[in-house]
Design a protein around this motif. Structure first.
Motif, PDB file in Angstrom:
ATOM      1  N   ARG A 119      -5.269   6.565   1.821  1.00 26.17           N
ATOM      2  CA  ARG A 119      -4.351   5.273   1.981  1.00 26.17           C
ATOM      3  C   ARG A 119      -5.006   4.457   1.008  1.00 26.17           C
ATOM      4  N   GLY A 171       0.736  -1.197  -0.181  1.00 23.35           N
ATOM      5  CA  GLY A 171      -0.152  -0.027  -0.040  1.00 23.35           C
ATOM      6  C   GLY A 171       0.720   1.270  -0.126  1.00 23.35           C
ATOM      7  N   SER A 183      -4.602   0.250   0.032  1.00 24.22           N
ATOM      8  CA  SER A 183      -4.003  -0.758   0.749  1.00 24.22           C
ATOM      9  C   SER A 183      -4.378  -2.048  -0.157  1.00 24.22           C
ATOM     10  N   ASP A 184      -3.918  -3.308   0.118  1.00 21.88           N
ATOM     11  CA  ASP A 184      -4.342  -4.390  -0.630  1.00 21.88           C
ATOM     12  C   ASP A 184      -4.205  -4.539  -2.194  1.00 21.88           C
TER      13      ASP A 184
END
Length: 233
Positions: free
Chosen positions: A154, A143, A156-157
């Motif tokens: 943000r 991320g 992520s993943d």
């Protein structure tokens, strides 16, 4: 999170998370404020090749930017992830010569926000963009944070997912955007067709937590319209 609450919170999430799908959010839950017309006198070839209202019976197509959406190019907190931040800006990257953006609202799935764009590139720059995205998706699985005009989100993943398109080359990945305590799973597809870069984003506003997929009819219609309008690619 029920549908009404999610739609009400969406503008803040999309703006803070720097998602181009903020344009698409303007098409959900009602008629678009600025419908993209099928043709217009004096329109550029790229404008004529872009999706317009009526091209897809299950979608409303808009050229309007939603009020409160953040304009500009995001900056990632790490250089290796900058291509993934760039792709969520007004244009897919700094080498784009010109970009036409569209938002799509699904008539059947109002919680699905979609965006599509066409960008003209020097063919070498287009190839380098796809290579940079492919590398960044692999390098940024943990991320990154992106910021523009004082707002941040943000992501992520980050994970590559297969998505065949028939274009010259394709990069496809999913991620989860988080901003102001809200989370939205998303799917991005970037296609190179000659010197044109097609960019699609699908964002789930329904709070289901599962990653959406860019609908294939949208990609196929945009590719076919591009090829019919700019046959040389």
């Amino acid at each position: 999170m029920h549908a009404r609450a999610t739609r009400g919170a969406a503008p803040a999430l999309l703006a803070a998370a720097l998602l181009l799908a903020a344009t698409a959010a303007g098409c959900t839950g009602g008629p678009p404020r600025d419908t993209a017309k099928a043709s217009s006198a004096g329109a550029s070839p790229l404008e004529r090749a872009a999706l317009a209202d009526g091209d897809l019976p299950d979608y409303r197509v808009s050229a309007a930017r939603r009020a409160g959406a953040v304009a500009g190019q995001p900056t990632a907190d790490t250089a290796r992830c900058q291509p993934l931040a760039d792709i969520m800006g007004d244009r897919p990257g700094p080498a784009a010569l010109t970009t036409v953006n569209r938002g799509l609202g699904s008539r059947r799935a109002p919680a699905l926000a979609l965006s599509a764009s066409l960008s003209a590139y020097d063919p070498g720059d287009a190839r380098r963009l796809l290579a940079a995205l492919r590398t960044a998706v692999a390098d940024c699985a943990a991320g990154f944070t992106a910021r523009v005009q004082g707002r941040s989100g943000r992501f992520s993943d980050v994970a590559a997912v297969p998505y065949g398109t028939g274009g010259d080359e394709t990069v496809s990945w999913t991620a989860t955007g988080t901003a102001r305590g809200l989370r939205a799973p998303l799917h991005l597809v970037v296609i190179r067709e000659g010197g044109t870069v097609l960019r699609f984003m699908a964002l789930d506003l329904g709070g289901r937590g599962t990653h959406p997929r860019v609908p294939r009819p949208v990609v196929e219609r945009q590719l076919s319209k591009l090829r019919a309008t700019l046959p040389a690619g």
